[in-house]
Design an enzyme around this catalytic site. Structure first.
Site, PDB file in Angstrom:
ATOM      1  N   SER A 565       0.824  -1.219   0.000  1.00  0.00           N
ATOM      2  CA  SER A 565       0.000   0.000   0.000  1.00  0.00           C
ATOM      3  C   SER A 565       0.853   1.261   0.000  1.00  0.00           C
ATOM      4  CB  SER A 565      -0.912  -0.001   1.226  1.00  0.00           C
ATOM      5  OG  SER A 565      -0.131  -0.090   2.394  1.00  0.00           O
ATOM      6  N   GLY A 594      -1.845  -4.032   0.979  1.00  0.00           N
ATOM      7  CA  GLY A 594      -2.006  -5.253   1.776  1.00  0.00           C
ATOM      8  C   GLY A 594      -1.132  -6.413   1.339  1.00  0.00           C
ATOM      9  N   ASN A 624       3.947  -5.656   5.822  1.00  0.00           N
ATOM     10  CA  ASN A 624       2.698  -6.373   6.128  1.00  0.00           C
ATOM     11  C   ASN A 624       2.948  -7.778   6.666  1.00  0.00           C
ATOM     12  OD1 ASN A 624       0.997  -4.252   5.355  1.00  0.00           O
ATOM     13  ND2 ASN A 624       1.144  -4.844   3.198  1.00  0.00           N
ATOM     14  N   ASP A 715      -0.708   7.674  10.154  1.00  0.00           N
ATOM     15  CA  ASP A 715      -1.085   6.503  10.965  1.00  0.00           C
ATOM     16  C   ASP A 715       0.156   5.736  11.414  1.00  0.00           C
ATOM     17  OD1 ASP A 715      -0.218   5.515   8.569  1.00  0.00           O
ATOM     18  OD2 ASP A 715      -1.956   4.209   8.206  1.00  0.00           O
ATOM     19  N   HIS A 718       1.644   4.665   6.925  1.00  0.00           N
ATOM     20  CA  HIS A 718       1.531   5.151   5.544  1.00  0.00           C
ATOM     21  C   HIS A 718       1.983   6.605   5.449  1.00  0.00           C
ATOM     22  CE1 HIS A 718      -1.304   1.744   5.735  1.00  0.00           C
ATOM     23  NE2 HIS A 718      -0.848   1.523   4.517  1.00  0.00           N
TER      24      HIS A 718
END
Ligand code: SGN
Ligand code: CA
Length: 745
Positions: A565, A594, A624, A715, A718
């Protein structure tokens, strides 16, 4: 050279002394050893429940006397399981004696069987066996290790099927597939094979695979019979993962009017969906079509009238579909059973029966309405199970019923040991000989659980999952939703309720998780290195198809970005920066939100990147693996190593810029940040400065005290637009070095 007669050979088998190693090699070198012939009759999607010897609800309605004969004169295995419940994968497991992640054929949609691998037919051939294969193969690449083969292309057809010949040409043969596969098998047996050498024959039927087209002689079978319904035909899917309800293999929802239900035209009733026609009908001659219409027409007319009258409830429609489906499925089984009879008769007549092992099996089980389903894929009992019936005169006594846990990865070592050939150490299955010669009882030290893994496909939307079945319990894990499921097979044999959250099962859950991890260690399963697709997720599939189109167009594309992502985010938060610096050079964004290493690995393997001739690729992957499933750093690092390896295979001349995984979490001691740091420490060693260029931009995103700010990573994972600006700047030193004309500030 030792000479062994049949009796001593069998005795030595019974004593367990013929195994791998010197003895075995010696035995196999002897031309006059009466090693047993092996006839492996293998069908497609034949559930245990549709073999009367298994004693299911269908046993009286649809008996299979010929298949049952194998059990009567030999043994039947009730706990016989596959390792991955679909066609190609199951067949690859059988050939190699290895789980899917080791033989590389994880799914039917993308994989091509690597024929360079060691397989049992190759080894039997080397040991002096004559080897033959007839019928369904479905492994894409051409068969190897066979003196003779004739296979159906892909799934093959029921009506006047084509057969691919050994010279690569294709021949259409008139007749019904199940009969023809047997005709050809018999022709080989009766033909010019060397009578002084043992043989292996794989007789592999297409039936009873979808779309369940019976032989004309069986159209009227079960005509006025009601096929018993399973208790769970109207399963509500409560008490289990929501994925169980989301599959697309439902009798009520997913049958095609033409292809599955064998009606003509377009359905007016919305409860019938799917526009695919019955293509087998189109292959029939006018006379055959007339016979077909005569048989099915009146029932079809009645259905149309009943639908039009508004008399049929939704459940009535489902019941009608169930009957139509099951009758055709069981009619297909009937032809298989008759043809098994033909082979057994020939073995009797020819005098071969005494020294021939006969096995009946199928690539996986199938749902015959249980849970309201058709198809397979799930680890639930009906599709996890495979039929396994075996007759071996002189070694297996008559009428054995076994509950030992056996699996399709066991077949290869079993056949090798039957032939007195050595079993390669890296085969993961176990020879069944100790079980076979022990009246089906598991000897001391036999496995107490089987490992299963399904890797997910677009078809039927069953998500990836893997698990363990023991004598009493079944556990499985769904990585997409990070869920465990646990079933008590004794109290809940129909698998209606997962007890993973039931405090009464806490100790069982812990024990089963331990077994799960232990088996994964034993079989060397690291999901980070196993190419895996995410077709079950619609947006992913759409993005994949779109990107594949762009790649295949082979446009001039000097630069590609590979990742998850954070890379995909160049299309969102990073858009302005991308437009300025990367759009002008026609860069391609291959970031998929993802994605973990296994997904990028799959995309590189099947993505046709070589058509692009890129001058460089920039890769950021791994966070991830850390974030979703908290995988250990070494597993993720191995995943990144595998991705690099695949990249170099596809694009041997393109330098790969390997980015250190970006920091995550606000503080430097955030456990996930530390996990990423650990991975970075490992993967930086993979760079060689030429083909793999290491680049660590982490510092640039951090404050002097190593914390992350919300301005850069809102966050803490990202990037913001400002974050993308930093990323772009960080890359600037590369452009000159790579000879790329990317605009700088
Ligand atoms: C086809 C079938 C599916 C089936 C797969 C795999 N659809 O795609 O229902 O699950 O094969 O089957 S169909 O429209 O072609 O009938 S497998 O046996 O090869 O694994
Ligand atoms: Ca199958």
């Amino acid at each position: 050279m030792t000479t062994v007669n049949r009796r001593t050979f069998l005795e030595s088998l019974a004593a367990g002394s013929v195994a791998a190693g010197a003895d075995a090699r010696e035995a196999s070198a002897a031309p006059d050893v009466q090693r047993p012939n092996i006839v492996f009759i293998f069908s497609d999607d034949h559930a245990q429940a549709a073999i009367s010897a298994y004693g299911s609800r269908l046993k009286d309605t649809a008996p299979t006397p010929n298949i049952d004969r194998i059990a009567r004169e030999g043994a039947i295995y009730e706990r016989s399981y596959c390792a991955n419940s679909i066609c190609g994968p199951s067949r690859a497991c059988i050939l190699t004696g290895k789980h899917s992640h080791k033989n590389g054929f994880t799914d039917n949609e993308a994989c091509v069987f690597d024929g360079d691998q060691v397989t049992f037919p190759k080894l039997l051939q080397k040991a002096g066996y004559q080897t033959a294969l007839v019928g369904k193969w479905h492994l894409v690449s051409q068969p190897r290790g066979f003196d003779y083969w004739e296979i159906l292309p892909g799934q093959g057809n029921y009506i006047h099927p084509e057969f691919i010949q050994m010279d690569g040409s294709t021949r259409r043969v008139e007749g019904y597939c199940t009969d023809l596969v047997t005709d050809k098998s018999l022709a080989w047996l009766k033909g010019s094979r060397d009578r002084n050498r043992p043989f292996l024959l794989l007789c592999q039927h297409k039936a009873p695979h979808r779309n369940w087209i019976p032989a004309e002689r069986h159209y009227d079978l079960f005509k006025d019979v009601a096929i018993p319904e399973p208790e769970t035909l109207f399963d509500t899917y409560e008490g289990r993962s929501s994925a169980v309800a989301r599959q697309k293999m439902s009798i009520a929802r997913d049958f095609n009017w033409g292809h599955d239900m064998l009606l003509h035209g377009k359905p007016a009733d919305p409860r019938f969906s799917g526009s695919m026609d019955n293509r087998e009908y189109q292959r029939m001659t006018p006379e055959q079509k007339a016979a077909f219409d005569k048989a099915y027409g009146p029932e079809n007319e009645k259905l149309l009238a009943d639908l039009a009258s508004g008399r049929m409830s939704d459940d009535d429609v489902t019941r009608w579909k169930y009957q139509r489906y099951m009758k055709n499925y069981l009619r297909c089984v009937k032809a298989v059973d008759e043809n098994v009879g033909r082979l057994l008769d020939y073995l009797d007549e020819s005098g071969l029966a005494d020294n021939t092992v006969v096995i009946y099996s199928a690539d996986q089980g199938f749902y015959l309405g249980e849970h309201g389903w058709f198809d397979k894929r799930w680890i639930f009992e009906e599709s996890l199970s495979m039929p396994f019936l075996i007759r071996w005169p002189g070694v297996i006594p008559k009428g054995v019923r076994s509950r030992a846990l056996i699996q399709n990865i066991d077949y290869a070592p079993t056949f090798l040991q039957m032939a007195g050939a050595a079993v390669p150490e890296d085969m993961q299955g176990h020879s069944l000989l100790p079980v076979l010669k022990n009246r089906g009882r598991a000897p001391a030290g036999w496995r107490t659980g089987i490992y299963y893994a399904y890797y997910g496909e677009n078809t039927h939307a069953v998500p990836m999952h893997d698990g363990v079945r023991t004598d009493r319990y079944k556990i499985f894990f769904l990585p997409n939703s990070n869920e465990w499921q646990l079933f008590d097979m004794e109290k809940d044999p129909k698998e209606q309720k997962s007890v993973h959250a039931d405090p009464a099962y806490a100790a069982i859950l812990a024990d089963m998780k331990q077994r799960y991890h232990a088996l994964r260690r034993q079989y060397d399963v690291n999901n980070s290195v196993i190419p895996t697709q995410r077709m079950v997720e619609e947006w992913w599939r759409a993005r994949w198809q779109q990107k594949l189109k762009e790649t295949r167009a082979g446009r001039d594309c000097p630069l590609i970005f590979l990742g998850d992502s954070i890379t995909q985010g160049w299309e969102e938060n990073g858009k302005a920066v991308w437009e300025k610096h990367f759009a002008p050079v026609q860069a391609l964004n291959l970031g998929f939100s993802g994605d973990r290493t296994e997904h990028l690995l799959w995309r590189i393997k099947y993505g046709g990147l070589d058509a692009l001739h890129p001058r460089a690729a920039i890769m950021l992957i791994g966070t991830n693996n850390t974030g979703h499933l908290q995988r250990p750093a070494e597993e993720t690092a191995a995943g990144i190593r595998a991705v690099i390896g695949e990249f170099q295979k596809q694009l041997p001349r393109t330098p790969l810029v390997l980015l250190a995984i970006f920091p995550r979490g606000e503080h430097p001691d955030d456990p996930l940040r530390r996990r990423n740091d650990e991975i970075n420490d490992r993967i930086r060693l993979l760079a060689d400065g030429a083909r793999v260029i290491w680049m660590d931009l982490c510092e640039g995103f951090l404050r002097p005290d190593k914390t992350l700010s919300r301005e850069i990573m809102p966050d803490y994972l990202h990037l913001s637009p400002a974050g993308y600006e930093l990323w772009s700047r960080g890359l600037e030193p590369l452009w000159k070095r790579l000879g790329l004309d990317v605009a700088t500030r």
